[in-house]
Design a protein around this motif. Structure first.
Motif, short mmCIF file in Angstrom:
data_model
loop_
_atom_site.label_atom_id
_atom_site.label_comp_id
_atom_site.label_asym_id
_atom_site.label_seq_id
_atom_site.Cartn_x
_atom_site.Cartn_y
_atom_site.Cartn_z
N VAL A 6 0.84 -1.18 0.00
CA VAL A 6 0.00 0.00 0.00
C VAL A 6 0.88 1.24 0.00
O VAL A 6 1.75 1.39 0.85
CB VAL A 6 -0.94 0.02 1.23
CG1 VAL A 6 -1.77 1.30 1.24
CG2 VAL A 6 -1.85 -1.21 1.22
N THR A 29 -6.40 -1.88 2.33
CA THR A 29 -5.81 -0.59 2.02
C THR A 29 -6.23 0.40 3.10
O THR A 29 -6.95 0.05 4.04
CB THR A 29 -6.20 -0.09 0.63
OG1 THR A 29 -5.40 1.04 0.28
CG2 THR A 29 -7.67 0.29 0.56
N THR A 82 -2.91 0.35 -4.31
CA THR A 82 -2.56 -1.07 -4.32
C THR A 82 -2.45 -1.54 -5.77
O THR A 82 -2.82 -0.82 -6.70
CB THR A 82 -3.65 -1.89 -3.60
OG1 THR A 82 -4.92 -1.62 -4.20
CG2 THR A 82 -3.72 -1.53 -2.12
#
Length: 298
Positions: A6, A29, A82
């Motif tokens: 992330v 995330t 991501t």
């Protein structure tokens, strides 16, 4: 980049003293959320090439008694980027998980551009979570082919965005492209302060992989579903108000008609002399639509 990695932007946030900010861990995330006000919650979903700040003019005019929840979509703004998760179903799961993280069972929904496309998906997937839906500058999931075909050329700019190598290079290294789109898509380019153009150009550059992935997933999944008529098997049960710009060069008014057989309660309204960015061009009319549409649904 590994799928679990992330990346969160370290760019400073645009200044808006009325907004409060926090980050919530959601589905692998970290989503950034800007909030305005207190009261009836409204989930506000931004479009391209913007982020939470797209709502700041509307937020200044929405009457007291509303809590505006303005997240950055995965990979946009200050939300985590991501490697995957940019198709509409995944983004819808993000939004629902965000509501769960906030402890909100049912909210009003507002979306603009891509956020409005996502809003329709949310209403079809989880209608029980939404009291009503205000969609801005976006066609519904049941467009008439005879209206779509003559307007396909208006999507010329997507060819510079959707392809993995070209799209990321254009978005990352050609800020003039973002500035051009923002100016081109409104009825009066003067509505954009230079600072806003600079902010969205920089944000798009930083979010290039997510933006390109969003467009590419639309090509891979959403276009085939529209061609197959997938959404004709689904019905829109959430009361919906669809606002379009009379001079929208991206989503023409003809694309807003034709959903009546698939919706329980859908109203379409055109805003005169307005283009594709109603939250920027007509924030007062959007705020008034929020008031009149959601006041009876508290």
């Amino acid at each position: 980049m590994a799928p679990h990695t992330v990346v969160v932007s370290e760019r400073p946030l645009p200044e808006d003293t009325r907004a409060t900010h926090r980050r919530l861990d959601v589905r692998g995330t970290r989503l950034h959320l800007a909030e305005y006000g207190t009261g009836t919650p409204l989930l506000m979903l931004h479009g391209f090439p913007q982020h939470w700040y797209a709502w700041h003019r509307v937020a200044a005019l929405v009457p007291d008694g509303y809590r505006l929840l303005c997240p950055d979509l995965r990979g946009f703004g200050w939300s985590g980027r991501t490697a995957r998760g940019y198709d509409m179903d995944a983004l819808a799961e993000d939004a629902l998980a965000l509501l769960d993280a906030l402890g909100l069972e049912r909210v009003g929904l507002v979306g603009h551009d891509w956020g409005a496309h996502l809003g329709f998906r949310l209403c079809l997937r989880a209608p029980e979570r939404f009291t009503g839906y205000l969609a801005l500058n976006m066609s519904h999931p049941w467009p008439r082919h005879r209206a779509v075909l003559p307007n396909l050329w208006r999507m010329w700019f997507t060819a510079f965005v959707e392809y993995p190598v070209l799209g990321r290079a254009v978005l990352r290294h050609w800020p003039g492209f973002t500035r051009f789109l923002l100016r081109h898509q409104v009825a009066d380019p003067a509505v954009w302060p230079d600072a806003d153009l600079a902010e969205y150009a920089a944000a798009t550059s930083a979010s290039a992989p997510a933006v390109q992935s969003l467009f590419w997933q639309y090509v891979l999944k959403d276009i085939p579903a529209l061609v197959r008529g997938t959404w004709r098997r689904h019905r829109l049960t959430v009361p919906t108000l669809l606002l379009g710009g009379e001079r929208d060069v991206v989503v023409r008014p003809s694309l807003l008609a034709g959903a009546e057989p698939y919706a329980d309660e859908l109203t379409v309204r055109l805003v005169p002399c307005a283009g594709h960015h109603l939250p920027q061009e007509r924030p007062g009319e959007v705020a008034e639509a929020v008031r009149t549409f959601f006041d009876g649904r508290r």
